[in-house]
Design a protein around this motif. Structure first.
Motif, PDB file in Angstrom:
ATOM      1  N   HIS A  13       0.853  -1.189   0.000  1.00 37.77           N
ATOM      2  CA  HIS A  13       0.000   0.000   0.000  1.00 37.77           C
ATOM      3  C   HIS A  13       0.884   1.232   0.000  1.00 37.77           C
ATOM      4  O   HIS A  13       1.767   1.383   0.853  1.00 37.77           O
ATOM      5  N   PHE A  67      -3.638  -0.111  -3.473  1.00 33.07           N
ATOM      6  CA  PHE A  67      -2.371  -0.748  -3.819  1.00 33.07           C
ATOM      7  C   PHE A  67      -2.296  -0.970  -5.319  1.00 33.07           C
ATOM      8  O   PHE A  67      -3.291  -0.931  -6.035  1.00 33.07           O
ATOM      9  N   SER A 120       3.707  -6.800  -5.119  1.00 34.49           N
ATOM     10  CA  SER A 120       3.056  -7.769  -4.227  1.00 34.49           C
ATOM     11  C   SER A 120       3.862  -9.049  -4.159  1.00 34.49           C
ATOM     12  O   SER A 120       4.791  -9.272  -4.939  1.00 34.49           O
ATOM     13  N   ALA A 141      -2.497  -5.868   2.851  1.00 32.48           N
ATOM     14  CA  ALA A 141      -1.659  -4.790   2.323  1.00 32.48           C
ATOM     15  C   ALA A 141      -0.895  -4.134   3.463  1.00 32.48           C
ATOM     16  O   ALA A 141      -1.433  -3.985   4.571  1.00 32.48           O
TER      17      ALA A 141
END
Length: 322
Positions: free
Chosen positions: A122, A153, A157, A190
């Protein structure tokens, strides 16, 4: 354990080389030696300008037949890795330096604390211009209004190995990777991470690209969006009916003098009701068509887009460009 790093790229080879150098300089050797880089070359017009220094276990380039865009390139890279004999933790990041290599360790730590969840970064702080940030905030608010979901976001990841195959079978990641994860109902979380700065070249994200990116994110939640727009149309039609009733009551059941423009107001209310009905009808057909049509499934159809895979280097061989 090996860690796959998926990086979609279009003509940003200079930034990629700088990113590899930055990884060597800022990431602990015990960690970056586990990295296996998969560069998804989105049919670039250029190629590696020089032989890269070896960083991590390996670096391979997935060459695509045609340019498909950032999000689709990510989907193809994930589908390719999901089709391999073994799956490993997989990090998705940009190759321009906006995603800081040192934050990979934070994604891994969070994944260890919350196993079985996709961990997104995030953005707690951004470095783009004021205009871009303004439109990005507008996009996030519109997304929340239309879908009822909060998206704070982007692509940066980490995907745990047990979810990689499942994610590759989510057709919605073909349009928008973060939105596809939300739609898939796979568990995710996140963490706040500051955004870095581009290492080289100019960003290809402009106003048009941002709008298209926003529309693609909304499109993966078409069902929810259509219902919310339809409810808004019903409320608008209801308000118009009330307006017509009020004007009619004042005209026929009171002694008040109704101005001459009241008839135009009633006509305008009828137009609003008709438009609300037509929009609702159109949304019904769109949703029905969306549900019945066959969607692109990355896990099954990714090979149609892959020209070849170039192994640039591995831990056992010197760096060579194919």
């Amino acid at each position: 354990m090996r860690i796959n790093i998926v990086i979609p790229l279009f003509n940003d080879w200079e930034a990629l080389l700088l990113l590899l150098q930055k990884i060597r300089q800022t990431v602990a050797p015990a960690l970056y030696e586990r990295f296996a880089f998969l560069i998804v070359d989105d049919c670039s017009a250029t190629d590696l300008p020089q032989q890269p220094d070896q960083v991590g276990q390996s670096l391979s380039i997935l060459r695509l037949y045609r340019n498909v865009g950032h999000q689709k390139a990510i989907a193809l890279g994930l589908a390719y890795l999901a089709d391999q004999p073994e799956q490993y933790p997989t990090v998705v990041m940009d190759g321009d330096g906006d995603d800081l290599p040192t934050d990979i360790a934070r994604l891994l730590e969070t994944s260890a604390q919350q196993p079985g969840k996709i961990v997104f970064a995030h953005r707690s702080k951004r470095h783009e211009g004021l205009l871009f940030r303004l439109f990005y905030e507008i996009y996030k608010n519109i997304f929340r209004l239309l879908t009822g979901k909060v998206i704070t976001f982007g692509n940066f990841s980490l995907i745990p190995p047990q979810l990689l195959k499942k994610l590759a079978h989510v057709s919605e990641i073909w349009n928008n990777y973060p939105g596809g994860v939300i739609r898939s109902r796979l568990p995710y979380t996140a963490i706040p991470i500051e955004r870095g700065s581009r290492l080289a070249g100019q960003s290809k994200m402009n106003f048009v690209s941002l709008v298209l990116h926003g529309l693609s994110a909304v499109s993966v939640l078409m069902d929810t969006t259509a219902v919310r727009i339809a409810l808004f149309c019903v409320l608008t039609a209801g308000a118009s009916f009330v307006g017509i009733a009020v004007v009619s009551y004042l005209r026929f059941f009171t002694q008040l003098v109704v101005p001459s423009w009241a008839s135009y107001l009633v006509f305008s209310f009828f137009i609003v009701i008709l438009q609300a009905f037509l929009i609702s009808l159109l949304l019904i057909f769109i949703v029905l068509s969306y549900r019945t049509q066959q969607h692109f499934l990355p896990a099954k159809q990714y090979q149609d887009f892959i020209e070849r895979v170039d192994a640039i280097y591995t831990v056992d061989t010197p760096a060579t460009v194919h």
